[in-house]
Design a protein around this motif. Structure first.
Motif, PDB file in Angstrom:
ATOM      1  N   LEU A   1      39.731  44.682  48.899  1.00  0.00           N
ATOM      2  CA  LEU A   1      38.776  43.763  48.278  1.00  0.00           C
ATOM      3  C   LEU A   1      39.494  42.541  47.715  1.00  0.00           C
ATOM      4  O   LEU A   1      39.008  41.409  47.858  1.00  0.00           O
ATOM      5  N   SER A   2      40.643  42.746  47.098  1.00  0.00           N
ATOM      6  CA  SER A   2      41.398  41.615  46.550  1.00  0.00           C
ATOM      7  C   SER A   2      41.807  40.644  47.648  1.00  0.00           C
ATOM      8  O   SER A   2      41.703  39.420  47.487  1.00  0.00           O
ATOM      9  N   ARG A   3      42.260  41.182  48.777  1.00  0.00           N
ATOM     10  CA  ARG A   3      42.653  40.310  49.898  1.00  0.00           C
ATOM     11  C   ARG A   3      41.453  39.561  50.463  1.00  0.00           C
ATOM     12  O   ARG A   3      41.543  38.363  50.785  1.00  0.00           O
ATOM     13  N   LEU A   4      40.332  40.236  50.585  1.00  0.00           N
ATOM     14  CA  LEU A   4      39.121  39.586  51.099  1.00  0.00           C
ATOM     15  C   LEU A   4      38.669  38.461  50.168  1.00  0.00           C
ATOM     16  O   LEU A   4      38.253  37.388  50.628  1.00  0.00           O
ATOM     17  N   LEU A   5      38.732  38.694  48.887  1.00  0.00           N
ATOM     18  CA  LEU A   5      38.366  37.660  47.916  1.00  0.00           C
ATOM     19  C   LEU A   5      39.304  36.463  48.015  1.00  0.00           C
ATOM     20  O   LEU A   5      38.861  35.309  47.980  1.00  0.00           O
ATOM     21  N   ALA A   6      40.593  36.740  48.138  1.00  0.00           N
ATOM     22  CA  ALA A   6      41.569  35.649  48.242  1.00  0.00           C
ATOM     23  C   ALA A   6      41.322  34.816  49.493  1.00  0.00           C
ATOM     24  O   ALA A   6      41.373  33.576  49.451  1.00  0.00           O
ATOM     25  N   ASP A   7      41.026  35.478  50.607  1.00  0.00           N
ATOM     26  CA  ASP A   7      40.752  34.764  51.850  1.00  0.00           C
ATOM     27  C   ASP A   7      39.474  33.937  51.733  1.00  0.00           C
ATOM     28  O   ASP A   7      39.420  32.788  52.205  1.00  0.00           O
ATOM     29  N   TYR A   8      38.449  34.521  51.115  1.00  0.00           N
ATOM     30  CA  TYR A   8      37.186  33.794  50.939  1.00  0.00           C
ATOM     31  C   TYR A   8      37.401  32.545  50.088  1.00  0.00           C
ATOM     32  O   TYR A   8      36.968  31.439  50.447  1.00  0.00           O
ATOM     33  N   ASN A   9      38.098  32.686  48.976  1.00  0.00           N
ATOM     34  CA  ASN A   9      38.330  31.546  48.086  1.00  0.00           C
ATOM     35  C   ASN A   9      39.179  30.471  48.753  1.00  0.00           C
ATOM     36  O   ASN A   9      38.944  29.268  48.580  1.00  0.00           O
ATOM     37  N   ALA A  10      40.171  30.899  49.522  1.00  0.00           N
ATOM     38  CA  ALA A  10      41.034  29.938  50.197  1.00  0.00           C
ATOM     39  C   ALA A  10      40.274  29.118  51.231  1.00  0.00           C
ATOM     40  O   ALA A  10      40.652  27.981  51.534  1.00  0.00           O
ATOM     41  N   GLY A  11      39.207  29.695  51.772  1.00  0.00           N
ATOM     42  CA  GLY A  11      38.430  29.003  52.796  1.00  0.00           C
ATOM     43  C   GLY A  11      37.345  28.094  52.253  1.00  0.00           C
ATOM     44  O   GLY A  11      36.666  27.415  53.037  1.00  0.00           O
ATOM     45  N   LEU A  12      37.176  28.047  50.940  1.00  0.00           N
ATOM     46  CA  LEU A  12      36.148  27.190  50.355  1.00  0.00           C
ATOM     47  C   LEU A  12      36.557  25.726  50.439  1.00  0.00           C
ATOM     48  O   LEU A  12      37.739  25.397  50.319  1.00  0.00           O
TER      49      LEU A  12
ATOM     50  N   GLU B   1      33.130  36.924  37.580  1.00  0.00           N
ATOM     51  CA  GLU B   1      33.575  36.108  36.458  1.00  0.00           C
ATOM     52  C   GLU B   1      32.703  34.853  36.316  1.00  0.00           C
ATOM     53  O   GLU B   1      32.405  34.172  37.295  1.00  0.00           O
ATOM     54  N   GLN B   2      32.258  34.584  35.093  1.00  0.00           N
ATOM     55  CA  GLN B   2      31.532  33.363  34.734  1.00  0.00           C
ATOM     56  C   GLN B   2      30.292  33.125  35.601  1.00  0.00           C
ATOM     57  O   GLN B   2      29.956  31.985  35.918  1.00  0.00           O
ATOM     58  N   SER B   3      29.611  34.184  35.924  1.00  0.00           N
ATOM     59  CA  SER B   3      28.413  34.047  36.760  1.00  0.00           C
ATOM     60  C   SER B   3      27.320  33.234  36.073  1.00  0.00           C
ATOM     61  O   SER B   3      26.614  32.448  36.712  1.00  0.00           O
ATOM     62  N   THR B   4      27.181  33.401  34.763  1.00  0.00           N
ATOM     63  CA  THR B   4      26.091  32.726  34.055  1.00  0.00           C
ATOM     64  C   THR B   4      26.267  31.215  34.021  1.00  0.00           C
ATOM     65  O   THR B   4      25.312  30.487  33.720  1.00  0.00           O
ATOM     66  N   ARG B   5      27.454  30.720  34.319  1.00  0.00           N
ATOM     67  CA  ARG B   5      27.695  29.275  34.307  1.00  0.00           C
ATOM     68  C   ARG B   5      27.346  28.610  35.634  1.00  0.00           C
ATOM     69  O   ARG B   5      27.432  27.386  35.747  1.00  0.00           O
TER      70      ARG B   5
ATOM     71  N   LEU C   1      27.156  33.784  45.841  1.00  0.00           N
ATOM     72  CA  LEU C   1      28.184  34.683  45.340  1.00  0.00           C
ATOM     73  C   LEU C   1      27.738  36.134  45.412  1.00  0.00           C
ATOM     74  O   LEU C   1      28.529  37.026  45.757  1.00  0.00           O
ATOM     75  N   ARG C   2      26.472  36.394  45.101  1.00  0.00           N
ATOM     76  CA  ARG C   2      25.954  37.756  45.190  1.00  0.00           C
ATOM     77  C   ARG C   2      26.021  38.260  46.631  1.00  0.00           C
ATOM     78  O   ARG C   2      26.460  39.387  46.895  1.00  0.00           O
ATOM     79  N   ARG C   3      25.574  37.452  47.549  1.00  0.00           N
ATOM     80  CA  ARG C   3      25.588  37.854  48.961  1.00  0.00           C
ATOM     81  C   ARG C   3      27.018  38.133  49.432  1.00  0.00           C
ATOM     82  O   ARG C   3      27.282  39.153  50.093  1.00  0.00           O
TER      83      ARG C   3
ATOM     84  N   THR D   1      35.888  25.064  42.757  1.00  0.00           N
ATOM     85  CA  THR D   1      35.800  25.514  41.372  1.00  0.00           C
ATOM     86  C   THR D   1      34.466  26.180  41.090  1.00  0.00           C
ATOM     87  O   THR D   1      34.402  27.249  40.469  1.00  0.00           O
ATOM     88  N   GLN D   2      33.388  25.584  41.566  1.00  0.00           N
ATOM     89  CA  GLN D   2      32.054  26.116  41.289  1.00  0.00           C
ATOM     90  C   GLN D   2      31.760  27.378  42.087  1.00  0.00           C
ATOM     91  O   GLN D   2      31.027  28.263  41.620  1.00  0.00           O
ATOM     92  N   ARG D   3      32.320  27.499  43.283  1.00  0.00           N
ATOM     93  CA  ARG D   3      31.978  28.612  44.169  1.00  0.00           C
ATOM     94  C   ARG D   3      33.060  29.678  44.253  1.00  0.00           C
ATOM     95  O   ARG D   3      32.934  30.635  45.017  1.00  0.00           O
ATOM     96  N   MET D   4      34.086  29.559  43.434  1.00  0.00           N
ATOM     97  CA  MET D   4      35.164  30.540  43.421  1.00  0.00           C
ATOM     98  C   MET D   4      34.609  31.909  43.024  1.00  0.00           C
ATOM     99  O   MET D   4      33.836  32.033  42.075  1.00  0.00           O
ATOM    100  N   LEU D   5      35.025  32.941  43.756  1.00  0.00           N
ATOM    101  CA  LEU D   5      34.547  34.294  43.492  1.00  0.00           C
ATOM    102  C   LEU D   5      35.713  35.138  42.976  1.00  0.00           C
ATOM    103  O   LEU D   5      36.648  35.449  43.712  1.00  0.00           O
ATOM    104  N   ARG D   6      35.646  35.476  41.700  1.00  0.00           N
ATOM    105  CA  ARG D   6      36.663  36.306  41.042  1.00  0.00           C
ATOM    106  C   ARG D   6      35.944  37.432  40.312  1.00  0.00           C
ATOM    107  O   ARG D   6      34.878  37.201  39.713  1.00  0.00           O
TER     108      ARG D   6
END
Length: 227
Positions: free
Chosen positions: A97-108, A29-33, A42-44, A114-119
């Motif tokens: 994958l959803s759980r992994l994303l949630a854990d990653y975002n929570a650890g930011l 989501e919103q990668s171009t921004r 985010l890609r990695r 906001t800038q590094r959120m991965l959705r």
């Protein structure tokens, strides 16, 4: 035995014959921004989490083609082997994958969250995929990407609290989801998307979180921006 299978695959490819694949693609989501250094992070992370989610469901690298890079997304083509049924994608790999994303975002760190959120948006489809020396192509992929990029799917992710929104094709719904296999709630999918490919209309079913209200479902269903 494995070499024999590979030889058969090469002959089919040389003859221009397609191969059946389960198709999973995702898009950030919103990668171009984001600035390029953040995109690189985010890609990695996207690659690492996606691979981990598939492996956690028993879909190892030998069960799938090499990931196809899409800049701000990934295409995975899963081979039709007994250890990688489509139901496993829906009841194990995607939830993981959803759980992994949630854990990653929570650890930011809060300052950069906001800038590094991965959705991500995710599509699951299946069909015949053709190959040539430059990669893969075919109508099944066209349908999958059109569903993935549909405006209603993008809006569903914007309005979701979860870091992942899943859309499935009509084929996946009719052959897998509607049968209610263990861990798959057919009532959680709503037919909110219609896309056109090669003059034909294809439905898409969006998986909606349990907490989504009926009012929000109606809003998404009445969203009229072209897909």
């Amino acid at each position: 035995m494995e070499r024999g299978k590979d030889d058969i695959g090469h002959h089919l490819m040389a003859a221009g014959l397609p191969h059946h694949r389960a198709i999973v693609a995702l898009d950030i989501e919103q990668s171009t921004r984001r600035p390029d250094p953040v995109k690189a992070e985010l890609r990695r992370t996207m690659y690492e989490l996606f691979d981990t989610a598939l492996c956690s469901a028993g879909i190892q690298r030998r069960h799938r083609d090499r990931f196809v890079d899409r800049g701000d997304g990934i295409l995975a083509l899963i081979r039709p082997v007994h250890r990688a049924p489509k139901a496993i994608l829906l009841n194990q790999a995607i939830p993981a994958l959803s759980r992994l994303l949630a854990d990653y975002n929570a650890g930011l760190p809060r300052a950069s969250r906001t800038q590094r959120m991965l959705r991500v948006r995710v599509v699951v489809h299946a069909g015949e995929v053709a190959y040539d020396a430059n990669g893969c192509f075919g109508e099944a992929l066209d349908v999958a990407f059109r569903l993935l990029d549909a405006a209603r799917v993008k809006r569903a992710l914007r309005e979701a609290a979860d870091p992942l929104v899943l859309v499935i094709s009509g084929d996946i719904h009719s052959t897998v989801v509607r049968h209610g296999y263990d861990g798959i709630d057919d009532q959680a999918f709503q037919p909110l998307v219609r896309v056109h490919v090669a003059g034909r209309r294809y439905p898409g079913w969006i998986h909606l979180a349990e907490h989504l209200t009926r009012h929000q479902v109606t809003q998404i269903a009445s969203y009229r921006r072209p897909a």
